[in-house]
Structures are given as structure tokens and as C-alpha cells.
Design a protein around this motif. Structure first.
Motif, PDB file in Angstrom:
ATOM      1  N   GLU A   1       1.028  -1.330  -0.017  1.00 16.04           N
ATOM      2  CA  GLU A   1      -0.106   0.060   0.097  1.00 16.04           C
ATOM      3  C   GLU A   1       0.766   1.275  -0.085  1.00 16.04           C
ATOM      4  O   GLU A   1       0.651   2.108  -0.622  1.00 16.04           O
ATOM      5  CB  GLU A   1      -0.939   0.270   1.191  1.00 16.04           C
ATOM      6  N   GLN A   2       2.027   1.244   0.927  1.00 14.56           N
ATOM      7  CA  GLN A   2       2.804   2.455   0.941  1.00 14.56           C
ATOM      8  C   GLN A   2       3.446   2.655  -0.502  1.00 14.56           C
ATOM      9  O   GLN A   2       3.602   3.469  -0.981  1.00 14.56           O
ATOM     10  CB  GLN A   2       3.835   2.188   1.979  1.00 14.56           C
ATOM     11  N   PHE A   3       4.086   1.379  -1.113  1.00 10.75           N
ATOM     12  CA  PHE A   3       4.920   1.529  -2.365  1.00 10.75           C
ATOM     13  C   PHE A   3       3.762   2.067  -3.441  1.00 10.75           C
ATOM     14  O   PHE A   3       4.241   3.003  -4.183  1.00 10.75           O
ATOM     15  CB  PHE A   3       4.871   0.157  -2.642  1.00 10.75           C
ATOM     16  N   TRP A   4       2.558   1.668  -3.514  1.00 14.07           N
ATOM     17  CA  TRP A   4       1.578   2.378  -4.543  1.00 14.07           C
ATOM     18  C   TRP A   4       1.351   3.729  -4.326  1.00 14.07           C
ATOM     19  O   TRP A   4       1.044   4.604  -5.178  1.00 14.07           O
ATOM     20  CB  TRP A   4       0.492   1.280  -4.960  1.00 14.07           C
ATOM     21  N   ALA A   5       1.125   3.944  -3.107  1.00 14.86           N
ATOM     22  CA  ALA A   5       0.581   5.376  -2.779  1.00 14.86           C
ATOM     23  C   ALA A   5       1.841   6.341  -3.043  1.00 14.86           C
ATOM     24  O   ALA A   5       1.532   7.225  -3.408  1.00 14.86           O
ATOM     25  CB  ALA A   5       0.231   5.321  -1.147  1.00 14.86           C
ATOM     26  N   GLU A   6       3.000   6.047  -2.725  1.00 16.45           N
ATOM     27  CA  GLU A   6       3.842   7.108  -3.034  1.00 16.45           C
ATOM     28  C   GLU A   6       4.132   7.229  -4.646  1.00 16.45           C
ATOM     29  O   GLU A   6       4.255   8.316  -5.134  1.00 16.45           O
ATOM     30  CB  GLU A   6       5.330   6.389  -2.500  1.00 16.45           C
ATOM     31  N   LEU A   7       3.817   6.186  -5.379  1.00 18.33           N
ATOM     32  CA  LEU A   7       3.910   6.338  -6.877  1.00 18.33           C
ATOM     33  C   LEU A   7       2.639   7.037  -7.259  1.00 18.33           C
ATOM     34  O   LEU A   7       2.619   7.920  -8.172  1.00 18.33           O
ATOM     35  CB  LEU A   7       3.729   5.005  -7.509  1.00 18.33           C
ATOM     36  N   ALA A   8       1.483   6.836  -6.648  1.00 14.21           N
ATOM     37  CA  ALA A   8       0.429   7.633  -7.129  1.00 14.21           C
ATOM     38  C   ALA A   8       0.600   9.089  -6.805  1.00 14.21           C
ATOM     39  O   ALA A   8       0.047  10.132  -7.567  1.00 14.21           O
ATOM     40  CB  ALA A   8      -0.955   6.948  -6.251  1.00 14.21           C
ATOM     41  N   GLU A   9       1.185   9.348  -5.605  1.00 14.74           N
ATOM     42  CA  GLU A   9       1.273  10.650  -5.187  1.00 14.74           C
ATOM     43  C   GLU A   9       2.361  11.354  -6.506  1.00 14.74           C
ATOM     44  O   GLU A   9       2.315  12.491  -6.752  1.00 14.74           O
ATOM     45  CB  GLU A   9       2.179  10.664  -4.013  1.00 14.74           C
ATOM     46  N   SER A  10       3.455  10.742  -6.843  1.00  9.25           N
ATOM     47  CA  SER A  10       4.367  11.380  -7.633  1.00  9.25           C
ATOM     48  C   SER A  10       4.158  11.106  -8.974  1.00  9.25           C
ATOM     49  O   SER A  10       4.426  11.842  -9.912  1.00  9.25           O
ATOM     50  CB  SER A  10       5.992  10.583  -7.326  1.00  9.25           C
TER      51      SER A  10
ATOM     52  N   LYS B   1      -6.971  14.185  -2.993  1.00 10.46           N
ATOM     53  CA  LYS B   1      -6.275  12.939  -2.659  1.00 10.46           C
ATOM     54  C   LYS B   1      -7.060  12.007  -2.027  1.00 10.46           C
ATOM     55  O   LYS B   1      -8.157  12.424  -1.448  1.00 10.46           O
ATOM     56  CB  LYS B   1      -5.028  13.322  -1.608  1.00 10.46           C
ATOM     57  N   TRP B   2      -6.769  10.645  -2.000  1.00 15.38           N
ATOM     58  CA  TRP B   2      -7.411   9.606  -1.556  1.00 15.38           C
ATOM     59  C   TRP B   2      -7.418   9.672  -0.065  1.00 15.38           C
ATOM     60  O   TRP B   2      -6.451  10.320   0.652  1.00 15.38           O
ATOM     61  CB  TRP B   2      -6.923   8.118  -2.025  1.00 15.38           C
ATOM     62  N   ASP B   3      -8.608   9.084   0.599  1.00 15.38           N
ATOM     63  CA  ASP B   3      -8.556   8.910   2.175  1.00 15.38           C
ATOM     64  C   ASP B   3      -8.017   7.662   2.456  1.00 15.38           C
ATOM     65  O   ASP B   3      -7.247   7.539   3.570  1.00 15.38           O
ATOM     66  CB  ASP B   3      -9.855   9.079   2.760  1.00 15.38           C
ATOM     67  N   ARG B   4      -8.016   6.660   1.716  1.00 15.50           N
ATOM     68  CA  ARG B   4      -7.739   5.232   1.908  1.00 15.50           C
ATOM     69  C   ARG B   4      -6.896   4.621   0.924  1.00 15.50           C
ATOM     70  O   ARG B   4      -7.728   4.905  -0.296  1.00 15.50           O
ATOM     71  CB  ARG B   4      -9.037   4.491   2.390  1.00 15.50           C
ATOM     72  N   VAL B   5      -5.625   3.969   1.026  1.00 13.08           N
ATOM     73  CA  VAL B   5      -5.199   3.444  -0.249  1.00 13.08           C
ATOM     74  C   VAL B   5      -6.022   2.215  -0.888  1.00 13.08           C
ATOM     75  O   VAL B   5      -6.021   2.084  -1.965  1.00 13.08           O
ATOM     76  CB  VAL B   5      -3.856   2.780   0.205  1.00 13.08           C
ATOM     77  N   LEU B   6      -6.227   1.211   0.205  1.00 14.24           N
ATOM     78  CA  LEU B   6      -6.771  -0.125  -0.323  1.00 14.24           C
ATOM     79  C   LEU B   6      -7.886  -0.601   0.623  1.00 14.24           C
ATOM     80  O   LEU B   6      -7.836  -0.407   1.873  1.00 14.24           O
ATOM     81  CB  LEU B   6      -5.645  -0.966  -0.408  1.00 14.24           C
ATOM     82  N   ASP B   7      -8.874  -1.064  -0.107  1.00 17.64           N
ATOM     83  CA  ASP B   7      -9.995  -1.778   0.826  1.00 17.64           C
ATOM     84  C   ASP B   7     -10.170  -3.135   0.038  1.00 17.64           C
ATOM     85  O   ASP B   7     -10.290  -3.231  -1.188  1.00 17.64           O
ATOM     86  CB  ASP B   7     -11.295  -0.835   0.505  1.00 17.64           C
ATOM     87  N   TRP B   8      -9.807  -4.106   0.956  1.00 14.23           N
ATOM     88  CA  TRP B   8      -9.577  -5.512   0.232  1.00 14.23           C
ATOM     89  C   TRP B   8     -10.562  -6.372   0.965  1.00 14.23           C
ATOM     90  O   TRP B   8     -10.193  -6.816   1.890  1.00 14.23           O
ATOM     91  CB  TRP B   8      -8.275  -6.020   0.317  1.00 14.23           C
ATOM     92  N   GLN B   9     -11.893  -6.767   0.288  1.00 12.56           N
ATOM     93  CA  GLN B   9     -12.655  -7.713   0.746  1.00 12.56           C
ATOM     94  C   GLN B   9     -12.773  -8.767  -0.678  1.00 12.56           C
ATOM     95  O   GLN B   9     -13.537  -8.517  -1.245  1.00 12.56           O
ATOM     96  CB  GLN B   9     -14.079  -6.931   0.840  1.00 12.56           C
TER      97      GLN B   9
ATOM     98  N   LEU C   1      -9.406   5.115  -2.531  1.00 15.54           N
ATOM     99  CA  LEU C   1     -10.858   5.385  -2.036  1.00 15.54           C
ATOM    100  C   LEU C   1     -10.777   6.838  -1.716  1.00 15.54           C
ATOM    101  O   LEU C   1     -10.165   7.361  -0.676  1.00 15.54           O
ATOM    102  CB  LEU C   1     -11.298   4.403  -0.808  1.00 15.54           C
ATOM    103  N   GLY C   2     -11.798   7.585  -2.373  1.00 11.36           N
ATOM    104  CA  GLY C   2     -11.976   9.051  -1.926  1.00 11.36           C
ATOM    105  C   GLY C   2     -11.315   9.932  -2.657  1.00 11.36           C
ATOM    106  O   GLY C   2     -11.345  11.071  -2.751  1.00 11.36           O
TER     107      GLY C   2
END
Ligand code: 6R9
Length: 655
Positions: A46-55, A62-70, A78-79
């Protein structure tokens, strides 16, 4: 479903390290760097993809939550709010890229067009405005049935701009196939063209749309028609509109709709072996990020590159790696309308020479065709601009790999063998060309963030060099979200074949593979393409590779047929190089050749010579049909994706 073990006997050991020159300027420069990225991503995806999404992407919010996995439902960012057409166009307009070539298009008759980012943005905005005028709103689905012309990409981006999910239907599909897809997607509008040029002929397209809509597709109100061939075309009053009429006078400004990260971006239909085609759903944020990053790292996209992917926009490869991935990166992407043809077997190499293509991405089926046509065609062109070659669609035979490397790549270009699927959105197993030494026939190692494994039916990892099922253990941003209108089928098809392991769900989409002692993956094709001879499981791929390594063989497809003694016997369908004739003598030679390459176990019981093999419209060999032929069964199941029925008819007659 076949048994979990697939014995592999491929002895490919050649290793091709990246050249120092290539690595020096690459985004990822060393194997160490890849390994560090991989480990970091695996420890905290999650951290890995979030950093890339940002850069890498522009977000309106910006999102509130990186991943929701059900399981099996994943939602990314999300958001968060964004628009992929904004990321592919608008954000480049405030940089020097504004006047950079975004799309270079070459028509088959020799006409061409180059659109800068500013020009492409303007046309996309115009089409977005026209689509809105035709009553399409955010959330409405739009069918796109087009030849390979710039307006195909423009239509996709225009839909994305106003938040109308598109469903692109390959222009080679029949009216019935088009109709089924329009009905399933409940499309409101169809964007098409009068026709397109292919193999020296004007192929009409609009007439197929008329046929598809003949008995009414209740959801479709309008058809927007691009003029390409200028052939006489029926226009249904009140329903059909010429694009050039509506384009005249419409504004070139259209704000990109603010989309939620999980809003649907497109549906793309992919055929299963049984049942109706599946509408694979991709959403906005995760898909944008995933195609962007994979395109950038695996193809080492740089601003100076001229990048050409030869796929059709009707396939996932065209979606992810002609349109969205390259444009999101601000790259120059080449689009070619035609196909190699007898009047110009070297046309691909003309395009490479004319535009100084630096990155060239194609499929094994095309490479096999190039080999068959002879290396004098590429040899007669200047291909020195090329710096990287890619392949996708099927396992590539080592012989074809070496030919590609030598003849097209001049022995200097890394070959990036990308394993992925419509369902995965982007590359999953692939070399990073400045870092990963390659082995002919192996897609090498998983992309950072992709937790791949080879397992048995209970989800247990199998040992080194043991065959098994290729699975992914953690969600990734580019993964499909569902089967359109059929969440149950999504769960059944991809998540229930392999037992969840300690509560962890495993994604499985049907390929067998093995991992060698160095961690390299060898994809062995669909698990149904495995033959069991005397209890030993042979990948069809290896026997085919052995056959193709014989000088007389251009292409080979191998299947099993029931055999009382051995369970299954190997039957090989073989097409020969020009200048060779099928004979009993050659048949025996080929059998002995397989024995000496692999072993007595793999010896074909039967070899059938044929001019051509049955293939899907995207060039994959349909072994399922050959299997029925070999065992003398009736052909059943879906044959709508078959490229040329006459190939099958001829094979039947010859049987
Ligand atoms: C991108 C695309 C997916 C199937 C996949 C596999 C085969 C694709 C491959 C490969 C070996 C590769 N496949 N790339 N097999 N090596 N580099 O082709 O998507 O049309 O959905 O097909 O193609 O069998 O499962 P799609």
C-alpha cells in the motif's frame, strides 16, 4: 482442470545481461535496485503504490484510503478524485510537451498524421462535446468499433473525459459479436467509421454496425461515424451522424469530469473457452497508475523515445500500451493502420525507419510471420534507431526470441517479454530492461508490487522447476474489478479454482508456469494446454519450441489425443517454411528432432502438415480446436474469436 504438476524439460540456459550503455540511462539501473524495490513493495504494497500515485499522477483530490480489500473485491485510492484523460493530456499542456508529438499515425495507403499534445487535447475535447450533445452522460456506456485511426484513441479519451465508460470492440469482429457486446454493456452510443484500410482493401465497418443494430439494440440511440475510406455509406436519419459535420463549430474546450478513483473507466470483453464473453471491468485510479508505472519502468520510457506498439486498440494491449500508458507518461506513441501484406511485407520496418522508432512492441505471432517472410525485409531497412523490443500474447519460443534479438534488435536491444492479461490491466511478470538479465522464453520476474507464486491446487507453493498454477497473492492497482453485470462469475472464474490459503485469496486466470532455480518464471501457456504422456506432464510450448528449432518448420502447435497405452499421445500440427514440402521422410526427421531435443517421451505420434494454424483474431493459436480435431471429436464451444474459418475447414478435410 488439469493436475497441478506440469513437468518441464526446457533446457534454455542462455543469459543476456543488460548492456552497460542501456543501464546507465535507464529508470531502473541494477538488479540490486530492482530487488530493493521488490522487497520494499512486498513488505508494504500500500505504501509503495501510494508513493507512486502521489509522484506520478495528478489528483483533483487526494485519497483517504489506499486499499480496501474484501476478497475478491479490491478498491484502490478510495475518496481520491482524478480523470485519466486529464492525466494523459491537460497536465502536459503546461509543460514543454505541449507541442511534442503525442500521436504519430501512419495509414496503410501511405497517408499520415501527427498530433501534438495540444492538438490531441483539442480533438478529444471536441469529440467529448459532441458525445455530450448526443445525450451521453457520466456513467453511460459507449461502444467503439473502429479501424486503427487516430479517432479510435480520440474516442476513448473523449469518453474517459466525460466519465462515460467505453467498450471497444475489435474492428475485425462480426456484426453478431458486436451486437452481443453492445447488448451486454447496454451501450447508448456507438462510435465507428465508414471503414478502414487493411491488406490493400477498404474494409467496410459501418455496415456491420447497421447489421448489429438491425433488429434494434434498445439502448443505442445514436451512431457517430468517422469518415475514413470515403466509400458510399448508408446513414440512418435521426440515428447516424458524421463526425466531421458535428465537429465543425464545436468548442475545443471541455473540462475533464471529476471522477472517483473507483468509477468505471471501461469494459473490455474477453472470451472464455465456454459461455459468453466476459466483460472485464477496469476503473480509473488504479488502472491509470498501474499502466503508467509499468509502461515507464518495463519499457524504460524516456522523453526522447518514439514508441510503437503494434497491437489493435480493440485489445487490452492497445488500451494500456498504445493509449493510456504512453500518453499518461507524455510519450510519443505510434499507431499504424495496416498489416504486413504481400504487396509490402516490409511495411513495419518502413514505419520504424520513417519515424525512427526506438521502442517496438509486438507479439510472437507477428514475429513468427516475420521469420516466415524472410529476414531480407528488415535487413533492407535502417533499424538502428531501435533500442528496446517487447513481446506479449503467448509464450515466445526461444528460437523466435533469438531471431528477434538478432535480426530486429541487431543484438543490442534488450527483449522485454511481458506476461499479463486483459484481467490484470498491465504487465505482471516482465524484465526491467536496465536491470534484469533475460533468458529467451522467460518473462523473468514479477514487477515490484506483484506477489506472484506457482502453487498446487491447495495453494501450496511448489518447488523449484516444478510446474504449477501461476497465481497472484495480493491485490494490485491495475487488477480487474469484476465481470460486468456478473460478480458471481468474477468470483468463480478467478478466485475459486485454488483454495484460499490461510484466509489469503489467490488470483488465478488459467496459466501454468514454473519458477527456475534463479527465481525466473517460465509461463507454459493455458493449463488446459498440457499433455500427459505416460503420467508425465509436458507443456505444449516446449515441444513446439523443439519443432520450430528445425530449419523446415515455420510454426507448430501441439496437442494431446487420447491414447490407450500412454494416456495421451502427442499430435503436432506443423506449417513449413517456404521451399519445404511435407513428406513421410520429413515427418520422421521431425519426430527424431523432438526426441533429440527433449526426449523420447515427447516424440509426436503424429505430425500433420498444414498451411496455416487456427488462431484467434489477436493471433493466439486455438489449441482447443486442434485438440478436438486430433481426437476426431466435434468442435464445440465458442468459435466467434476464430480469425479465419477456412483454416479449420481445410484441416478437417485433410483429416
Ligand atoms: C496481454 C494479453 C492473456 C493470456 C495469458 C497467457 C498469454 C500473454 C504472455 C502470455 C506467455 C507472455 N500471454 N502474454 N503467455 N508469455 N509474455 O495478451 O492479454 O489477450 O487477455 O491474453 O495470453 O496465456 O493468460 P489477453
Amino acid at each position: 482442470m488439469s493436475q497441478p504438476t506440469i513437468e518441464s524439460i526446457l533446457k534454455e540456459k542462455r543469459l543476456f545481461p543488460p548492456s552497460a550503455e542501456f543501464s546507465q540511462t535507464a529508470h531502473i539501473k541494477h538488479l540490486d535496485e530492482y530487488q530493493k524495490l521488490y522487497e520494499r513493495a512486498a513488505a508494504d504494497p500500500e505504501q509503495f503504490w501510494a508513493e507512486l500515485a502521489e509522484s506520478e499522477l495528478h489528483w483533483f483530490k487526494k485519497w483517504d484510503r489506499v486499499l480496501d480489500w474484501q476478497p475478491p473485491n479490491a478498491q484502490w485510492f478510495l475518496g481520491g478524485q482524478l480523470n485519466i484523460s486529464y492525466n494523459c493530456l491537460d497536465r502536459h499542456l503546461t509543460t514543454w510537451r505541449k507541442n511534442k508529438a503525442a500521436l504519430i499515425w501512419e495509414g496503410e495507403p501511405g497517408d499520415s498524421r501527427t498530433l501534438t499534445y495540444a492538438q490531441l487535447h483539442r480533438e478529444v475535447c471536441q469529440m467529448a462535446n459532441v458525445i455530450k450533445q448526443l445525450g451521453v452522460k457520466k456513467g453511460d456506456r459507449v461502444g467503439i468499433y473502429m479501424p486503427m485511426i487516430p479517432e479510435a484513441a480520440i474516442a476513448m479519451l473523449a469518453c474517459a473525459r466525460i466519465g462515460a465508460p467505453h467498450t471497444v470492440v475489435f474492428g475485425g469482429f462480426s456484426a453478431e459479436a458486436l451486437r452481443d457486446r453492445l447488448v451486454d454493456a447496454e451501450a447508448k452510443l456507438v462510435i465507428t467509421a465508414d471503414g478502414g484500410f487493411r491488406k490493400d482493401a477498404a474494409i467496410p465497418l459501418k455496415i456491420q454496425v447497421d447489421k448489429a443494430l438491425e433488429h434494434g439494440v434498445s439502448s443505442v440511440d445514436n451512431v457517430l461515424v468517422v469518415q475514413r475510406t470515403g466509400e458510399k455509406t448508408h446513414m440512418e436519419p435521426g440515428r447516424d451522424h458524421w463526425w466531421h459535420d458535428l465537429q465543425a463549430g464545436v468548442s475545443g474546450h471541455c473540462d475533464a469530469e471529476v471522477m472517483d478513483s473507483e468509477d468505471m473507466l471501461f469494459i473490455l470483453y474477453t472470451s472464455g473457452t465456454t459461455g459468453k464473453p466476459k466483460g472485464v471491468v477496469h476503473t480509473t485510479g488504479g488502472y491509470n497508475l498501474y499502466t503508467h508505472v509499468t509502461n515507464k519502468w518495463a519499457f524504460d520510457l524516456q522523453d526522447t523515445d518514439v514508441y510503437w506498439c503494434t497491437a489493435d486498440v480493440g485489445w487490452i494491449t492497445g488500451h494500456s500500451y498504445i493509449v493510456y500508458g504512453p500518453l499518461s507518461n507524455g510519450a510519443t506513441t505510434v499507431m499504424y493502420e495496416g498489416a504486413p501484406r504481400s504487396s509490402n511485407p516490409g511495411c513495419f520496418w518502413d514505419v520504424v525507419e520513417k519515424y525512427g522508432v526506438t521502442i517496438f512492441y509486438t507479439a510472437p505471432t507477428a514475429i513468427r510471420a516475420f521469420i516466415k517472410m524472410g529476414e531480407h525485409h528488415p535487413n533492407a531497412r535502417d533499424l538502428s534507431s531501435l533500442r528496446l523490443l517487447g513481446t506479449v500474447g503467448e509464450p515466445i519460443n526461444p528460437e523466435a526470441w533469438i531471431w528477434y534479438h538478432r535480426v530486429i534488435g541487431g543484438e543490442r536491444c534488450p527483449i522485454v517479454d511481458t506476461w499479463w492479461q486483459t484481467e490484470t490491466g498491465g504487465f505482471m511478470i516482465t524484465p526491467l530492461p536496465g536491470a534484469t538479465p533475460t533468458k529467451p522464453g522467460s518473462a523473468t520476474m514479477p514487477f515490484p508490487g506483484i506477489l506472484a507464486d506457482v502453487v498446487d491446487l491447495d495453494g501450496n507453493s511448489v518447488g523449484e522447476n516444478q510446474g504449477g498454477y501461476l497465481v497472484v497473492k495480493h491485490p494490485w492497482p491495475g487488477m480487474m474489478r469484476t465481470v460486468y453485470g456478473d460478480p458471481d462469475r468474477f468470483r468463480r472464474t478467478y478466485w475459486e479454482h485454488i483454495a484460499p490459503k490461510d484466509g489469503q485469496y489467490l488470483y488465478f486466470a488459467g496459466d501454468g508456469a514454473r519458477r527456475d532455480e534463479t527465481g525466473y518464471y517460465w509461463v507454459m501457456g493455458r493449463v488446459d494446454d498440457v499433455i500427459s504422456v505416460s503420467g508425465h506432464r509436458l507443456g505444449t510450448m516446449e515441444i513446439e519450441s523443439a519443432l520450430v528449432s528445425h530449419p523446415s518448420v515455420a510454426e507448430a502447435a501441439v496437442v494431446g489425443k487420447p491414447d490407450e497405452l500412454r494416456g495421451e499421445a502427442v499430435v503436432a500440427f506443423v506449417s513449413l517454411e517456404d521451399g519445404y514440402q511435407g513428406s513421410e521422410d520429413l515427418e520422421n526427421q521431425l519426430k527424431e528432432h523432438v526426441v533429440s531435443e527433449i526426449g523420447a517421451l515427447a516424440r509426436p505420434a503424429e505430425i500433420r502438415f498444414t498451411d496455416d494454424l487456427p488462431k484467434t483474431r489477436s493471433g493466439k493459436i486455438m489449441r482447443r480446436l486442434l485438440r478436438s480435431l486430433a481426437s476426431g471429436e466435434e468442435i464445440s464451444g465458442d468459435t466467434s474469436t476464430l480469425q479465419d474459418r477456412s483454416v479449420l475447414d481445410k484441416l478437417r478435410e485433410g483429416a
